[in-house]
Scaffold this motif. Structure first.
Motif, PDB file in Angstrom:
ATOM      1  N   ASN A 156       4.192   4.765 -12.510  1.00  0.00           N
ATOM      2  CA  ASN A 156       3.411   5.487 -13.511  1.00  0.00           C
ATOM      3  C   ASN A 156       2.044   5.830 -12.947  1.00  0.00           C
ATOM      4  O   ASN A 156       1.024   5.428 -13.471  1.00  0.00           O
ATOM      5  CB  ASN A 156       3.297   4.638 -14.783  1.00  0.00           C
ATOM      6  CG  ASN A 156       2.755   5.444 -15.940  1.00  0.00           C
ATOM      7  OD1 ASN A 156       2.775   6.659 -15.912  1.00  0.00           O
ATOM      8  ND2 ASN A 156       2.270   4.761 -16.948  1.00  0.00           N
ATOM      9  N   THR A 157       2.035   6.563 -11.866  1.00  0.00           N
ATOM     10  CA  THR A 157       0.803   6.931 -11.186  1.00  0.00           C
ATOM     11  C   THR A 157       0.212   8.164 -11.835  1.00  0.00           C
ATOM     12  O   THR A 157       0.882   9.182 -11.991  1.00  0.00           O
ATOM     13  CB  THR A 157       1.079   7.205  -9.702  1.00  0.00           C
ATOM     14  OG1 THR A 157       1.717   6.079  -9.146  1.00  0.00           O
ATOM     15  CG2 THR A 157      -0.194   7.472  -8.945  1.00  0.00           C
ATOM     16  N   SER A 158      -1.055   8.094 -12.178  1.00  0.00           N
ATOM     17  CA  SER A 158      -1.706   9.219 -12.848  1.00  0.00           C
ATOM     18  C   SER A 158      -2.047  10.344 -11.884  1.00  0.00           C
ATOM     19  O   SER A 158      -2.241  11.478 -12.297  1.00  0.00           O
ATOM     20  CB  SER A 158      -2.968   8.742 -13.551  1.00  0.00           C
ATOM     21  OG  SER A 158      -3.882   8.221 -12.614  1.00  0.00           O
ATOM     22  N   ARG A 159      -2.146  10.001 -10.593  1.00  0.00           N
ATOM     23  CA  ARG A 159      -2.529  10.972  -9.553  1.00  0.00           C
ATOM     24  C   ARG A 159      -3.889  11.590  -9.833  1.00  0.00           C
ATOM     25  O   ARG A 159      -4.126  12.759  -9.551  1.00  0.00           O
ATOM     26  CB  ARG A 159      -1.462  12.045  -9.374  1.00  0.00           C
ATOM     27  CG  ARG A 159      -0.113  11.457  -8.971  1.00  0.00           C
ATOM     28  CD  ARG A 159       0.934  12.483  -8.708  1.00  0.00           C
ATOM     29  NE  ARG A 159       2.235  11.817  -8.622  1.00  0.00           N
ATOM     30  CZ  ARG A 159       3.379  12.443  -8.553  1.00  0.00           C
ATOM     31  NH1 ARG A 159       3.416  13.743  -8.510  1.00  0.00           N
ATOM     32  NH2 ARG A 159       4.509  11.762  -8.494  1.00  0.00           N
ATOM     33  N   THR A 160      -4.805  10.788 -10.423  1.00  0.00           N
ATOM     34  CA  THR A 160      -6.130  11.289 -10.769  1.00  0.00           C
ATOM     35  C   THR A 160      -7.229  10.764  -9.861  1.00  0.00           C
ATOM     36  O   THR A 160      -8.376  11.172  -9.989  1.00  0.00           O
ATOM     37  CB  THR A 160      -6.501  10.906 -12.215  1.00  0.00           C
ATOM     38  OG1 THR A 160      -6.493   9.485 -12.340  1.00  0.00           O
ATOM     39  CG2 THR A 160      -5.550  11.524 -13.216  1.00  0.00           C
ATOM     40  N   LYS A 161      -6.901   9.847  -8.950  1.00  0.00           N
ATOM     41  CA  LYS A 161      -7.928   9.267  -8.079  1.00  0.00           C
ATOM     42  C   LYS A 161      -7.297   8.788  -6.778  1.00  0.00           C
ATOM     43  O   LYS A 161      -6.096   8.531  -6.708  1.00  0.00           O
ATOM     44  CB  LYS A 161      -8.643   8.123  -8.778  1.00  0.00           C
ATOM     45  CG  LYS A 161      -7.711   7.041  -9.288  1.00  0.00           C
ATOM     46  CD  LYS A 161      -8.411   6.150 -10.302  1.00  0.00           C
ATOM     47  CE  LYS A 161      -7.481   5.140 -10.915  1.00  0.00           C
ATOM     48  NZ  LYS A 161      -6.321   5.663 -11.603  1.00  0.00           N
ATOM     49  N   GLU A 162      -8.121   8.682  -5.750  1.00  0.00           N
ATOM     50  CA  GLU A 162      -7.621   8.273  -4.440  1.00  0.00           C
ATOM     51  C   GLU A 162      -6.959   6.895  -4.486  1.00  0.00           C
ATOM     52  O   GLU A 162      -6.021   6.637  -3.747  1.00  0.00           O
ATOM     53  CB  GLU A 162      -8.750   8.284  -3.418  1.00  0.00           C
ATOM     54  CG  GLU A 162      -8.264   8.043  -2.004  1.00  0.00           C
ATOM     55  CD  GLU A 162      -9.360   8.180  -0.971  1.00  0.00           C
ATOM     56  OE1 GLU A 162      -9.476   7.276  -0.135  1.00  0.00           O
ATOM     57  OE2 GLU A 162     -10.088   9.195  -1.003  1.00  0.00           O
ATOM     58  N   SER A 163      -7.406   6.037  -5.378  1.00  0.00           N
ATOM     59  CA  SER A 163      -6.813   4.688  -5.449  1.00  0.00           C
ATOM     60  C   SER A 163      -5.375   4.702  -5.977  1.00  0.00           C
ATOM     61  O   SER A 163      -4.692   3.680  -5.930  1.00  0.00           O
ATOM     62  CB  SER A 163      -7.685   3.748  -6.287  1.00  0.00           C
ATOM     63  OG  SER A 163      -7.785   4.216  -7.615  1.00  0.00           O
ATOM     64  N   ASP A 164      -4.890   5.855  -6.455  1.00  0.00           N
ATOM     65  CA  ASP A 164      -3.464   5.975  -6.795  1.00  0.00           C
ATOM     66  C   ASP A 164      -2.602   6.021  -5.537  1.00  0.00           C
ATOM     67  O   ASP A 164      -1.395   5.862  -5.598  1.00  0.00           O
ATOM     68  CB  ASP A 164      -3.207   7.217  -7.650  1.00  0.00           C
ATOM     69  CG  ASP A 164      -3.763   7.087  -9.057  1.00  0.00           C
ATOM     70  OD1 ASP A 164      -3.853   5.952  -9.567  1.00  0.00           O
ATOM     71  OD2 ASP A 164      -4.114   8.130  -9.650  1.00  0.00           O
ATOM     72  N   CYS A 165      -3.241   6.255  -4.385  1.00  0.00           N
ATOM     73  CA  CYS A 165      -2.567   6.196  -3.090  1.00  0.00           C
ATOM     74  C   CYS A 165      -2.588   4.721  -2.659  1.00  0.00           C
ATOM     75  O   CYS A 165      -3.656   4.115  -2.600  1.00  0.00           O
ATOM     76  CB  CYS A 165      -3.308   7.050  -2.064  1.00  0.00           C
ATOM     77  SG  CYS A 165      -3.553   8.772  -2.591  1.00  0.00           S
ATOM     78  N   ILE A 166      -1.447   4.154  -2.397  1.00  0.00           N
ATOM     79  CA  ILE A 166      -1.320   2.715  -2.157  1.00  0.00           C
ATOM     80  C   ILE A 166      -1.444   2.414  -0.666  1.00  0.00           C
ATOM     81  O   ILE A 166      -0.758   3.023   0.154  1.00  0.00           O
ATOM     82  CB  ILE A 166       0.029   2.216  -2.704  1.00  0.00           C
ATOM     83  CG1 ILE A 166       0.105   2.508  -4.204  1.00  0.00           C
ATOM     84  CG2 ILE A 166       0.211   0.732  -2.425  1.00  0.00           C
ATOM     85  CD1 ILE A 166       1.488   2.375  -4.781  1.00  0.00           C
ATOM     86  N   VAL A 167      -2.307   1.466  -0.343  1.00  0.00           N
ATOM     87  CA  VAL A 167      -2.515   1.059   1.049  1.00  0.00           C
ATOM     88  C   VAL A 167      -1.242   0.398   1.573  1.00  0.00           C
ATOM     89  O   VAL A 167      -0.609  -0.408   0.873  1.00  0.00           O
ATOM     90  CB  VAL A 167      -3.713   0.087   1.156  1.00  0.00           C
ATOM     91  CG1 VAL A 167      -3.872  -0.432   2.574  1.00  0.00           C
ATOM     92  CG2 VAL A 167      -4.981   0.775   0.688  1.00  0.00           C
ATOM     93  N   CYS A 168      -0.857   0.741   2.800  1.00  0.00           N
ATOM     94  CA  CYS A 168       0.334   0.145   3.417  1.00  0.00           C
ATOM     95  C   CYS A 168       0.147  -1.368   3.550  1.00  0.00           C
ATOM     96  O   CYS A 168      -0.973  -1.846   3.780  1.00  0.00           O
ATOM     97  CB  CYS A 168       0.559   0.747   4.803  1.00  0.00           C
ATOM     98  SG  CYS A 168       1.099   2.465   4.749  1.00  0.00           S
TER      99      CYS A 168
END
Length: 76
Positions: free
Chosen positions: A46-58
């Motif tokens: 359920n990613t909002s895709r509204t901020k860089e933190s929605d990108c998950i660090v490997c």
């Protein structure tokens, strides 16, 4: 709204997997910002895709050397 784009005269679309949008008013998918190297965006969350933190660090010991990577959680 944030996390999406709206081409002129059409309906709102969510930014593509591997991208996000932290501003209002963009009109194309190309204007969505790519997730940085070292991150992925998982499909089906359920990613909002509204901020860089929605990108998950490997996870530790894995990496991603591409920006905007859009496969489901495929850190190398």
């Amino acid at each position: 709204p944030k996390g999406s784009y709206c081409p002129s005269g059409t309906v709102m679309e969510q930014c593509p997997l591997g991208t996000y949008n932290d501003v209002v008013g963009i009109q194309s998918a190309e204007s969505c910002k790519a997730c940085p190297k070292g991150t992925v965006m998982m499909n089906g969350t359920n990613t909002s895709r509204t901020k860089e933190s929605d990108c998950i660090v490997c996870p530790k010991g894995k990496y991603m050397d591409e920006i905007g990577y859009n496969k489901d959680n495929e850190c190398k």
